[in-house]
Write a protein that holds these residues in place. Sequence first.
Motif, short mmCIF file in Angstrom:
data_model
loop_
_atom_site.label_atom_id
_atom_site.label_comp_id
_atom_site.label_asym_id
_atom_site.label_seq_id
_atom_site.Cartn_x
_atom_site.Cartn_y
_atom_site.Cartn_z
N MET A 575 -9.71 20.12 63.57
CA MET A 575 -8.50 20.14 64.38
C MET A 575 -7.24 20.16 63.51
N ARG A 576 -6.34 21.10 63.81
CA ARG A 576 -5.09 21.22 63.07
C ARG A 576 -3.87 20.97 63.95
N ASP A 577 -3.91 21.52 65.15
CA ASP A 577 -2.72 21.51 66.01
C ASP A 577 -2.83 20.41 67.06
N LEU A 578 -1.67 19.91 67.49
CA LEU A 578 -1.64 18.86 68.50
C LEU A 578 -1.03 19.36 69.80
N PHE A 579 0.20 19.87 69.74
CA PHE A 579 0.89 20.23 70.96
C PHE A 579 0.84 21.73 71.25
N GLU A 580 0.89 22.54 70.22
CA GLU A 580 0.87 23.98 70.42
C GLU A 580 0.28 24.66 69.19
N ALA A 581 -0.21 25.85 69.38
CA ALA A 581 -0.87 26.58 68.31
C ALA A 581 0.07 26.73 67.12
N GLY A 582 -0.48 26.36 65.94
CA GLY A 582 0.27 26.54 64.70
C GLY A 582 1.19 25.40 64.34
N ASP A 583 1.24 24.31 65.13
CA ASP A 583 2.17 23.23 64.78
C ASP A 583 1.65 22.33 63.65
N ASN A 584 0.33 22.42 63.36
CA ASN A 584 -0.27 21.64 62.27
C ASN A 584 0.05 20.16 62.37
N ALA A 585 0.19 19.67 63.59
CA ALA A 585 0.61 18.27 63.79
C ALA A 585 -0.56 17.28 63.73
N TRP A 586 -1.80 17.78 63.61
CA TRP A 586 -2.93 16.84 63.57
C TRP A 586 -3.59 16.80 62.19
N ILE A 587 -3.05 17.49 61.24
CA ILE A 587 -3.59 17.43 59.88
C ILE A 587 -2.67 16.58 59.02
N GLY A 588 -3.20 16.10 57.90
CA GLY A 588 -2.41 15.25 57.03
C GLY A 588 -2.83 15.40 55.59
N THR A 589 -2.01 14.87 54.70
CA THR A 589 -2.34 14.93 53.28
C THR A 589 -3.31 13.82 52.92
N TYR A 590 -3.98 14.02 51.81
CA TYR A 590 -5.00 13.08 51.37
C TYR A 590 -4.35 11.79 50.86
N PRO A 591 -4.75 10.64 51.40
CA PRO A 591 -4.15 9.37 50.96
C PRO A 591 -4.56 9.04 49.53
N ALA A 592 -3.70 8.36 48.82
CA ALA A 592 -4.01 7.92 47.46
C ALA A 592 -5.30 7.11 47.46
N PRO A 593 -6.10 7.18 46.39
CA PRO A 593 -7.43 6.54 46.39
C PRO A 593 -7.44 5.06 46.66
N ASP A 594 -6.31 4.36 46.48
CA ASP A 594 -6.30 2.92 46.71
C ASP A 594 -5.85 2.54 48.11
N GLU A 595 -5.57 3.51 48.95
CA GLU A 595 -5.14 3.22 50.32
C GLU A 595 -6.35 3.07 51.23
N ARG A 596 -6.33 2.05 52.07
CA ARG A 596 -7.40 1.89 53.06
C ARG A 596 -6.87 1.17 54.28
N ILE A 597 -7.57 1.33 55.37
CA ILE A 597 -7.27 0.63 56.62
C ILE A 597 -8.29 -0.48 56.77
N ARG A 598 -7.85 -1.70 56.81
CA ARG A 598 -8.75 -2.84 56.82
C ARG A 598 -9.46 -2.99 58.17
N LEU A 599 -10.62 -3.61 58.11
CA LEU A 599 -11.37 -3.89 59.33
C LEU A 599 -10.50 -4.65 60.32
N GLY A 600 -10.38 -4.14 61.53
CA GLY A 600 -9.61 -4.80 62.58
C GLY A 600 -8.19 -4.31 62.73
N GLU A 601 -7.70 -3.45 61.81
CA GLU A 601 -6.36 -2.88 61.94
C GLU A 601 -6.39 -1.71 62.92
N VAL A 602 -5.51 -1.74 63.91
CA VAL A 602 -5.45 -0.67 64.90
C VAL A 602 -4.22 0.19 64.62
N GLY A 603 -4.19 1.36 65.22
CA GLY A 603 -3.05 2.25 65.07
C GLY A 603 -2.20 2.25 66.33
#
Length: 726
Positions: A575-603
Amino acid sequence: MDRADIVHENFRMRAASGDLPGGADPVASLGAQDAIRLFRAQCLSRALDRTSRAMQKAGQGFYTIGSSGHEGMAAVAHALRPDDIAFLHYRDAAFQIARADQVPGQSILWDMLLSFACSSEDPVSGGRHKVLGSKALMIPPQTSTIASHLPKAVGAAYGIGLARRRPPEHRVLPEDAIAVATFGDASLNHSTAQGAINTAGWTSVQSVPLPLLLVCEDNGIGISTPTPKGWVAASMRHRPGIRYFSANALDIYETAQVAAEAARYVRCHRKPAFLHLTMVRLYGHAGADLPTTYMPAAQVEAEEANDPLLHSVRLLDAAGAMGRADALAIYDETCARVSRVAEEVVTRPHLKTAKDVMASIIPPRRLCAPSNGPSEEARQAAFGSDLKQMEQPQPMSRLINWALTDLMATHGELALMGEDVGRKGGVYGVTQRLQQRFGTDRVIDTILDEQSILGLAIGMAHNGFVPIPEIQFLAYLHNAEDQLRGEAATLPFFSQGQFTNPMVLRIAGLGYQKGFGGHFHNDNSLAVLRDIPGLIVACPSTGPDAAKMLRECVRLAREEQRVVVFVEPIALYPMRDLFEAGDNAWIGTYPAPDERIRLGEVGVHGQGRDLAILTYGNGHYLSRQAQKTLGAQGIDARVIDMRWIAPLPEKALLDAVRGCGSVLVVDECRRTGGQAEALMALIVERAELPVTRLTAEDSFIATGLAYAATMPSVDSIVAAAKEACE
């Protein structure tokens, strides 16, 4: 009289009179002292069986399935080393007793009686079950083993071989150890056993080291169903890749000799062997089971006349190791000693509270070497030209691939396994190039058998590896879910955390695949995972979240020894687009290797106070689209991505909905058994907010244009949100 009493009296009478069953002369496989020690182990096993039945009648013991008739397993233990990991059949008390005699400082009688009494002082399970097992004896505890332990025995054998080439940080087993799995003739027919044996042979034929000894204890009957004569030998004698051995387990001399030959073959050739032992079953299956209700009395009496202890008395006498009178004296003294110790054991404390029982569901943490991620040199070698693309936004499948690459470059004990994960790179390309980067022994293309895939992972974890198995589609998990429920998740529970099998199980799943495969490839149910105690279930919805959550999942497995399931929404892989074709709103850059989301953290996305939309996975993607539409219509909503399905991140979710007028749960899984049930209960009980839910129908998923008809859509979320706000 009880059959146990009949066997007991017959033994005493016939040993004293010399009325012993016939048989071959003893072979020169045991010295006098070793033979006597094995006979003592046999006597102790028999006495424990009798005492356990007495304890049950008195309400002081539980679960009296016994080992009588299988005492020849003491000779198998004698042929092995105490550091050969052994996954035992529940009739193998004599094996454990004989192995304890090989390890100084053991109090095997006391320990086994504590287990019979389910005392909290039981050093194995802490009173949670009557189990065979011991950390000091390298015997992971099993409960009712109906072949479910064979896949992990295959995995343990593979892990021994792999550790010789790539030793993990927490290696447990010696380089020249072998793995042993014992089971009955009836269990041999189970699909799990057949799958594991097939996998062992398939692996061996390809010259992959697999030091595995499979021991079939053939007593000719499974509870009440006879095994056809000759069936085990006919089905196993010519299996490709597996060497067949056989012995009469009523004869400890012959058994010791053949078991030693089989063990020597496995240890020297690093190939699997099948040891077929013929024996008898005494007393019936378990407890109050009366064999005379389904077997002719003459057959029951014939088996009792073939008592292996009587054979041992004859053999010891013929070998000049010990006379009949001395053998009978050992038997009587052992019975008396077990009775005396049992009187003390039944006074020992028991588990009383739910907290006590649940104390070992979560395994203990272990000390790991600090991890600062891979070096730049290691990353350059692993990623190559991919490094140049990391500044550009990418879909989820690519970011998961990069996260796996970084993790495997950092931790040498990580290994991937699954169908098509290597050469093909997975059905959706998620594991592309990983086999080229890390080798075929760390990115393993497995046989098409989900039980064997999970068994491989469980067994490898016994030797310090952190496996990352893949189940190709969520629906395929149901072929092997007992490997999670009955083996992986229960191991720390029944061993008080002494044995663990950490892993991160990746599963491609959930719905919304357009016109592909119907319900086998679009499966929107996680219920089978959510109710397994101690299991962690994660479900990312964006690529950057997937990379950061996967790192946390590996940390949980590596440092906290947890069993984690990482559910990857297939429809969101590209998946790349969110609202309309070509908006690329659902893709993202690769997080730095030390970044993580801890168990129990919600968005949390947005600060709207009119409505909180509580969701996950594909539901998050659809709800973000609905959020925009609702905003244009005057409804200010926030979207909360659960991320963690189990354990439910209750505090974080309650904090996330605080300040909203109402809550809408959007659950792409089915109405019955879906996450919405627990989320609704949480909001009602603790948030005191009006809450409604939108779920998938209680239906399988169709192929073709109706692929999403039974699940939430943007339009249905908007409509449900409006109704909730009204």
